[in-house]
Write a protein that holds these residues in place. Structure first.
Motif, PDB file in Angstrom:
ATOM      1  N   GLU A 168       0.831  -1.210   0.000  1.00 17.25           N
ATOM      2  CA  GLU A 168       0.000   0.000   0.000  1.00 17.25           C
ATOM      3  C   GLU A 168       0.862   1.255   0.000  1.00 17.25           C
ATOM      4  OE1 GLU A 168      -3.876   0.441   2.279  1.00 17.25           O
ATOM      5  OE2 GLU A 168      -2.558   1.775   3.438  1.00 17.25           O
ATOM      6  N   ILE A 169       0.519   2.170  -0.906  1.00 17.99           N
ATOM      7  CA  ILE A 169       1.181   3.471  -0.966  1.00 17.99           C
ATOM      8  C   ILE A 169       0.164   4.530  -0.554  1.00 17.99           C
ATOM      9  CG2 ILE A 169       2.418   5.117  -2.405  1.00 17.99           C
ATOM     10  CD1 ILE A 169       3.049   2.824  -4.311  1.00 17.99           C
ATOM     11  N   ARG A 170       0.475   5.228   0.530  1.00 18.19           N
ATOM     12  CA  ARG A 170      -0.414   6.302   1.003  1.00 18.19           C
ATOM     13  C   ARG A 170       0.157   7.630   0.527  1.00 18.19           C
ATOM     14  NH1 ARG A 170      -4.391   6.726   5.196  1.00 18.19           N
ATOM     15  NH2 ARG A 170      -4.089   4.476   5.457  1.00 18.19           N
ATOM     16  N   LEU A 171      -0.566   8.292  -0.378  1.00 15.64           N
ATOM     17  CA  LEU A 171      -0.071   9.530  -0.967  1.00 15.64           C
ATOM     18  C   LEU A 171       0.104  10.621   0.079  1.00 15.64           C
ATOM     19  CD1 LEU A 171      -2.200   9.690  -4.248  1.00 15.64           C
ATOM     20  CD2 LEU A 171       0.195   9.019  -4.021  1.00 15.64           C
ATOM     21  N   LEU A 172       1.208  11.325  -0.029  1.00 11.45           N
ATOM     22  CA  LEU A 172       1.500  12.432   0.878  1.00 11.45           C
ATOM     23  C   LEU A 172       0.906  13.729   0.349  1.00 11.45           C
ATOM     24  CD1 LEU A 172       5.281  11.687   1.511  1.00 11.45           C
ATOM     25  CD2 LEU A 172       3.384  11.182   3.066  1.00 11.45           C
ATOM     26  N   THR A 173       0.641  14.634   1.271  1.00  9.32           N
ATOM     27  CA  THR A 173       0.225  15.985   0.897  1.00  9.32           C
ATOM     28  C   THR A 173       1.339  16.964   1.244  1.00  9.32           C
ATOM     29  OG1 THR A 173      -0.814  16.409   3.054  1.00  9.32           O
ATOM     30  CG2 THR A 173      -2.198  15.441   1.323  1.00  9.32           C
ATOM     31  N   THR A 174       1.342  18.086   0.566  1.00  5.91           N
ATOM     32  CA  THR A 174       2.386  19.090   0.790  1.00  5.91           C
ATOM     33  C   THR A 174       1.841  20.466   0.439  1.00  5.91           C
ATOM     34  OG1 THR A 174       4.661  19.697   0.236  1.00  5.91           O
ATOM     35  CG2 THR A 174       3.301  18.870  -1.558  1.00  5.91           C
ATOM     36  N   PRO A 175       2.329  21.519   1.102  1.00  4.76           N
ATOM     37  CA  PRO A 175       1.923  22.866   0.682  1.00  4.76           C
ATOM     38  C   PRO A 175       2.323  23.124  -0.763  1.00  4.76           C
ATOM     39  CG  PRO A 175       2.987  22.924   2.837  1.00  4.76           C
ATOM     40  CD  PRO A 175       3.202  21.551   2.290  1.00  4.76           C
ATOM     41  N   VAL A 176       1.469  23.837  -1.489  1.00  6.49           N
ATOM     42  CA  VAL A 176       1.764  24.158  -2.884  1.00  6.49           C
ATOM     43  C   VAL A 176       1.702  25.669  -3.083  1.00  6.49           C
ATOM     44  CG1 VAL A 176       1.028  21.958  -3.851  1.00  6.49           C
ATOM     45  CG2 VAL A 176      -0.666  23.767  -3.511  1.00  6.49           C
ATOM     46  N   HIS A 177       2.400  26.128  -4.114  1.00  6.90           N
ATOM     47  CA  HIS A 177       2.538  27.549  -4.388  1.00  6.90           C
ATOM     48  C   HIS A 177       2.357  27.813  -5.876  1.00  6.90           C
ATOM     49  CE1 HIS A 177       4.260  27.479  -0.355  1.00  6.90           C
ATOM     50  NE2 HIS A 177       5.062  26.512  -0.780  1.00  6.90           N
ATOM     51  N   ARG A 178       2.220  29.081  -6.206  1.00  2.90           N
ATOM     52  CA  ARG A 178       2.052  29.478  -7.604  1.00  2.90           C
ATOM     53  C   ARG A 178       3.397  29.885  -8.195  1.00  2.90           C
ATOM     54  NH1 ARG A 178      -2.573  31.386  -5.038  1.00  2.90           N
ATOM     55  NH2 ARG A 178      -4.529  30.644  -5.995  1.00  2.90           N
ATOM     56  N   VAL A 179       3.600  29.488  -9.440  1.00  2.00           N
ATOM     57  CA  VAL A 179       4.769  29.929 -10.196  1.00  2.00           C
ATOM     58  C   VAL A 179       4.248  30.710 -11.387  1.00  2.00           C
ATOM     59  CG1 VAL A 179       6.752  29.228 -11.577  1.00  2.00           C
ATOM     60  CG2 VAL A 179       6.217  28.008  -9.457  1.00  2.00           C
ATOM     61  N   ARG A 180       4.599  32.003 -11.446  1.00  2.00           N
ATOM     62  CA  ARG A 180       4.108  32.877 -12.511  1.00  2.00           C
ATOM     63  C   ARG A 180       5.282  33.473 -13.274  1.00  2.00           C
ATOM     64  NH1 ARG A 180       1.337  35.015  -7.931  1.00  2.00           N
ATOM     65  NH2 ARG A 180      -0.882  34.420  -7.820  1.00  2.00           N
ATOM     66  N   GLY A 181       5.038  33.805 -14.529  1.00  2.00           N
ATOM     67  CA  GLY A 181       6.083  34.423 -15.317  1.00  2.00           C
ATOM     68  C   GLY A 181       5.558  34.912 -16.635  1.00  2.00           C
ATOM     69  N   VAL A 182       6.486  35.224 -17.537  1.00  2.00           N
ATOM     70  CA  VAL A 182       6.114  35.762 -18.840  1.00  2.00           C
ATOM     71  C   VAL A 182       7.054  35.174 -19.895  1.00  2.00           C
ATOM     72  CG1 VAL A 182       7.619  37.787 -18.586  1.00  2.00           C
ATOM     73  CG2 VAL A 182       5.662  37.872 -20.151  1.00  2.00           C
ATOM     74  N   VAL A 183       6.490  34.911 -21.074  1.00  2.00           N
ATOM     75  CA  VAL A 183       7.269  34.459 -22.216  1.00  2.00           C
ATOM     76  C   VAL A 183       7.474  35.649 -23.149  1.00  2.00           C
ATOM     77  CG1 VAL A 183       7.421  32.857 -24.153  1.00  2.00           C
ATOM     78  CG2 VAL A 183       6.256  32.155 -22.044  1.00  2.00           C
ATOM     79  N   LEU A 184       8.732  35.897 -23.511  1.00  2.00           N
ATOM     80  CA  LEU A 184       9.072  37.002 -24.410  1.00  2.00           C
ATOM     81  C   LEU A 184       9.664  36.446 -25.700  1.00  2.00           C
ATOM     82  CD1 LEU A 184      10.832  39.328 -21.799  1.00  2.00           C
ATOM     83  CD2 LEU A 184       8.424  39.379 -22.514  1.00  2.00           C
ATOM     84  N   ASP A 185       9.428  37.144 -26.801  1.00  2.00           N
ATOM     85  CA  ASP A 185      10.036  36.720 -28.062  1.00  2.00           C
ATOM     86  C   ASP A 185      11.481  37.207 -28.126  1.00  2.00           C
ATOM     87  OD1 ASP A 185      10.000  39.403 -28.823  1.00  2.00           O
ATOM     88  OD2 ASP A 185       8.268  39.190 -30.138  1.00  2.00           O
ATOM     89  N   ALA A 186      12.152  36.937 -29.238  1.00  2.00           N
ATOM     90  CA  ALA A 186      13.571  37.288 -29.358  1.00  2.00           C
ATOM     91  C   ALA A 186      13.812  38.784 -29.254  1.00  2.00           C
ATOM     92  CB  ALA A 186      14.127  36.753 -30.676  1.00  2.00           C
ATOM     93  N   GLY A 187      12.773  39.593 -29.551  1.00  2.00           N
ATOM     94  CA  GLY A 187      12.906  41.041 -29.460  1.00  2.00           C
ATOM     95  C   GLY A 187      12.490  41.611 -28.118  1.00  2.00           C
ATOM     96  N   GLY A 188      12.120  40.741 -27.159  1.00  2.00           N
ATOM     97  CA  GLY A 188      11.719  41.194 -25.826  1.00  2.00           C
ATOM     98  C   GLY A 188      10.252  41.545 -25.711  1.00  2.00           C
ATOM     99  N   ARG A 189       9.437  41.206 -26.723  1.00  2.00           N
ATOM    100  CA  ARG A 189       8.004  41.483 -26.685  1.00  2.00           C
ATOM    101  C   ARG A 189       7.242  40.278 -26.151  1.00  2.00           C
ATOM    102  NH1 ARG A 189      10.172  43.353 -31.426  1.00  2.00           N
ATOM    103  NH2 ARG A 189       9.694  41.336 -32.395  1.00  2.00           N
ATOM    104  N   PRO A 190       6.086  40.495 -25.477  1.00  2.00           N
ATOM    105  CA  PRO A 190       5.283  39.362 -24.982  1.00  2.00           C
ATOM    106  C   PRO A 190       4.934  38.405 -26.115  1.00  2.00           C
ATOM    107  CG  PRO A 190       4.479  41.424 -24.066  1.00  2.00           C
ATOM    108  CD  PRO A 190       5.486  41.802 -25.111  1.00  2.00           C
ATOM    109  N   ALA A 191       5.044  37.108 -25.834  1.00  2.00           N
ATOM    110  CA  ALA A 191       4.783  36.081 -26.837  1.00  2.00           C
ATOM    111  C   ALA A 191       3.574  35.260 -26.399  1.00  2.00           C
ATOM    112  CB  ALA A 191       6.000  35.185 -27.013  1.00  2.00           C
ATOM    113  N   PRO A 192       2.405  35.460 -27.039  1.00  2.00           N
ATOM    114  CA  PRO A 192       1.203  34.722 -26.657  1.00  2.00           C
ATOM    115  C   PRO A 192       1.168  33.328 -27.281  1.00  2.00           C
ATOM    116  CG  PRO A 192       0.681  36.242 -28.407  1.00  2.00           C
ATOM    117  CD  PRO A 192       2.124  36.465 -28.069  1.00  2.00           C
ATOM    118  N   ALA A 193       0.309  32.460 -26.691  1.00  2.00           N
ATOM    119  CA  ALA A 193       0.017  31.124 -27.228  1.00  2.00           C
ATOM    120  C   ALA A 193       1.267  30.264 -27.398  1.00  2.00           C
ATOM    121  CB  ALA A 193      -0.727  31.240 -28.550  1.00  2.00           C
ATOM    122  N   VAL A 194       2.206  30.397 -26.477  1.00  3.02           N
ATOM    123  CA  VAL A 194       3.421  29.582 -26.499  1.00  3.02           C
ATOM    124  C   VAL A 194       3.280  28.482 -25.444  1.00  3.02           C
ATOM    125  CG1 VAL A 194       5.915  29.537 -26.128  1.00  3.02           C
ATOM    126  CG2 VAL A 194       4.854  31.484 -27.292  1.00  3.02           C
TER     127      VAL A 194
END
Length: 512
Positions: A210-236
């Motif tokens: 039997e494996i009893r799954l553990l729980t743990t605190p979770v957090h958010r990881v946020r950021g931004v994707v930029l294109d080669a010119g430093g502009r926001p890159a959508p739908a990546v």
């Protein structure tokens, strides 16, 4: 007048040359005959004849032409004899000779079954489960009752691991913190090194793991994707790679999302640990990529930036300092460039006769440079980026990166000595420097006559020497061997000096 009648018997040449193969198959544990084994005879990689063992485990194949052959033995529930077993080695049939006899032993496979439950003991369905030993692994997914089963398991020592399915409802808040499910080792621990081993013996059936799954605190990881010119890159497409690093299935190690119109992305449920974030768009020659390794420690992680860029090349040279009076070898060396934090994408190149290499398709990011050892008498002395030694240190690589210089030397030292009542102990050397405590710098040997041992071609430096009561298993080499303070206290400290042998007398250390 009497007539004489001449009766001529004509035998074909193939019939004169045909020979027989016979033998038996027994259970390596019980010695009992094994019936129903498929016996295949191969020549030049093709099956030329086959049969099946009878109720007494015996078989015979007639009318086989002279030549070179090998045999395979297959039956559900049994391991094929190893390739170095007598019955698996190449053999020759000679015209007019007696039948060739092949007697094989087959080892019965084991079974492992159990269930995955949540923190309250409730069944968890659709949970990925793996049984792992080194690079060997078995996969299953729990049914509606949370049960899993591995029916054909080779004897050995394993780690049993389970992961909550993405559909499993999040656990309740704890002390006001959001909680998530943690990938869990049997019976209910987070670290592979703390997991209980599942020892599968030949023919054994292990139930109710039997494996009893553990729980743990979770957090958010946020950021931004930029294109080669430093502009926001959508739908990546953005990928968060698991820091667990043990799953054989890529889909179990990754979570995906897509950047929004302003290039933003978010992973809402990330546990503490080291993670790799990557973004990729385009195809073939137009491909752009970005990646970074980040650490989550008790709080949300914001402002992660992934800047897309095209690939570039990294150049370098392999230098081998040959023993005095000889020429350096010119055999090729494989050089790997691996992203820090793991991941499935790595780059490689092989050095040419002059030692130079060029690694194509590298994207800007943080990497580990890992050359493959050429073997004695050489050892890896340094890995330099420009003039800086980065041996076993992550480095930032970008377009226009400094050249890599990999240096191998041949002036290694050695250690020789004795082990009191050695028996089957394994002598092991671990570098005292934790950074170098990796398989390529860890050495091992067995005792020879009179409890003596010798290890040569060792990289100079300071080491811990042990005579461990048993060798490292595949699961320890894969998950890592924990050199804890208790073992260090029992070690003999030695210094390996260039071109010299150091003496060491050891006692057997019994591991729990």
């Amino acid at each position: 007048m009497m007539r004489r009648v001449l009766i001529v018997f004509v035998l074909s040449i193939p019939a004169l040359l045909a020979q027989a193969i016979e033998g038996s198959v027994t259970n390596s544990v019980t010695g009992a005959p094994v019936s129903g084994v498929k016996v295949e005879i191969h020549a030049a990689g093709k099956t030329v004849s086959e049969t099946t063992t009878d109720a007494q485990g015996a078989f015979r194949i007639d009318s086989v032409s002279s030549g070179e052959y090998t045999a395979n033995f297959n039956l559900h529930g049994f391991q094929q004899p190893p390739s170095d077993a007598a019955a698996r080695k190449p053999f020759r049939l000679v015209a007019g000779g007696p039948p060739v006899r092949l007697d094989a032993q087959m080892t019965p496979m084991g079974k492992v079954s159990g269930r995955v439950v949540d923190a309250d003991g409730g069944a968890v369905s659709k949970a990925p489960v793996q049984l792992l030993s080194g690079s060997i692994g078995y996969d299953d997914t729990t049914n509606e009752e949370g049960k899993f089963s591995f029916e054909q398991v080779a004897p050995g020592s394993y780690r049993l691991w389970a992961q909550a399915p993405k559909t499993l409802k999040a656990p309740p808040l704890k002390a006001g913190e959001r909680m998530g499910w943690l990938s869990t080792f049997f019976p209910g621990v987070a670290e592979a090194s703390a997991a209980s081993k599942v020892v599968v013996r030949p023919g054994a059936e292990l139930w109710d793991q039997e494996i009893r799954l553990l729980t743990t605190p979770v957090h958010r990881v946020r950021g931004v994707v930029l294109d080669a010119g430093g502009r926001p890159a959508p739908a990546v497409r953005v990928t968060l790679g698991s820091n667990l690093g043990v799953s054989l299935k890529q889909e179990d190690r990754e979570t995906h999302t897509a950047s929004s119109e302003d290039g933003g992305f978010e992973f809402p449920d990330v546990s503490d640990g080291r993670w790799q974030l990557s973004a990729e768009t385009g195809k073939d020659d137009a491909k752009l990529r970005a990646f970074t390794a980040e650490t989550v420690t008790g709080h949300d992680l914001d402002h992660v930036q992934l800047r897309l860029a095209p690939p570039f090349s990294v150049r370098g040279t392999v230098v081998r300092e040959a023993p005095a009076g000889s020429q350096p070898q010119k055999l090729p060396i494989l050089v790997l460039v691996w992203p820090e934090g793991g991941g499935s994408t790595f780059h490689q190149a092989t050095s040419g006769p002059d030692g130079s290499f060029q690694i194509e398709g590298v994207f800007a990011g943080r990497y580990n440079i890992r050359p493959i050892q050429p073997g004695p008498p050489y050892y890896l002395a340094s890995v330099k980026l420009g003039e800086r030694d980065v041996l076993h240190q992550p480095v930032d690589l970008a377009s226009g990166a400094l050249p890599i210089t990999i240096v191998y030397k041949s002036n290694g030292g050695g250690v020789r000595g004795t082990v009191e009542n050695c028996g089957g102990a394994t002598i092991m050397l671990f570098p005292q420097d934790p950074i170098l405590r990796t398989p390529e710098f860890t050495r091992q040997a067995k005792c020879a006559e009179h409890d003596r041992f010798e290890i040569a071609n060792i990289r100079p430096g300071d080491y811990y020497a042990f005579a461990l009561d048993r060798a490292l298993g595949l699961e320890e080499m894969f998950f890592g061997f924990t050199l804890d303070q208790g073992l260090i206290n029992q070690a003999v400290k030695i210094e390996i000096r260039p071109g010299e042998f150091t003496s060491a007398d050891l006692k057997v250390t019994v591991r729990p």
